[in-house]
Design an enzyme around this catalytic site. Sequence first.
Site, PDB file in Angstrom:
ATOM      1  N   ILE A  17      46.238  34.540  48.148  1.00 43.59           N
ATOM      2  CA  ILE A  17      46.517  33.721  46.969  1.00 43.59           C
ATOM      3  C   ILE A  17      46.822  34.656  45.489  1.00 43.59           C
ATOM      4  O   ILE A  17      47.464  34.232  44.767  1.00 43.59           O
ATOM      5  CB  ILE A  17      45.452  32.783  46.807  1.00 43.59           C
ATOM      6  CG1 ILE A  17      45.950  31.675  45.901  1.00 43.59           C
ATOM      7  CG2 ILE A  17      44.344  33.403  46.229  1.00 43.59           C
ATOM      8  CD1 ILE A  17      45.068  30.425  46.021  1.00 43.59           C
ATOM      9  N   ASP A  40      36.841  34.563  45.671  1.00 42.77           N
ATOM     10  CA  ASP A  40      36.384  34.764  44.452  1.00 42.77           C
ATOM     11  C   ASP A  40      36.565  36.190  44.023  1.00 42.77           C
ATOM     12  O   ASP A  40      37.009  36.414  42.821  1.00 42.77           O
ATOM     13  CB  ASP A  40      34.946  34.150  44.253  1.00 42.77           C
ATOM     14  CG  ASP A  40      34.638  33.807  42.909  1.00 42.77           C
ATOM     15  OD1 ASP A  40      35.566  33.691  42.151  1.00 42.77           O
ATOM     16  OD2 ASP A  40      33.381  33.534  42.738  1.00 42.77           O
ATOM     17  N   GLY A 125      34.747  29.509  53.571  1.00 43.41           N
ATOM     18  CA  GLY A 125      34.366  30.770  53.854  1.00 43.41           C
ATOM     19  C   GLY A 125      32.848  30.919  53.946  1.00 43.41           C
ATOM     20  O   GLY A 125      32.255  30.410  54.927  1.00 43.41           O
TER      21      GLY A 125
END
Length: 177
Positions: A17, A40, A125
Amino acid sequence: MLSIRNGVTIEVWQGDITRLAVDAIVNAANVSLRGSGGVDAAVHQAAGRELLAACLALRGSTVGDVRVTPGFALPARWVFHAVGPLWRGGDEDEAGQLAACYRQSLLLAAEKNVASIAFSAISCGANRFPPLAAMNIALRTVEECLQTPPPALKRIVFVAFDEQVLRAWQKLLVGIS
């Protein structure tokens, strides 16, 4: 996989992403907003040190909420930090909290005049949300929001980083176009 809803193109894309050239990416964050792991951590690494400073200034978030920062070194202008729920079997409003992440992200997209937005697989996740259930919630929520789409919004990308999420999208979207 591609479809169009009320003038908005919806697609599924497999990859990283942080490499997408879109106006906003939706990061699967945790309540501290510190780039802990998974997508993240990848978003924080790709955006640069300024992202952590911006996140620390926000002083955290809560499950189901979305916070916004600039994208810094990312191709995306904005990062929407969505704090998805931890899967606990489905009886603790996980679905409602996950839907809130998608709904609030699209509200922010309208506020920021975003034409294109990419969603990570929020909660799939480390938070262990079953991918097929999570993608179903994502699609249903986005389609509800697209009944009256944000004026500038033209493209939504659901990003599948791994094969398991991609297979969930493929199973969900068979025959939908």
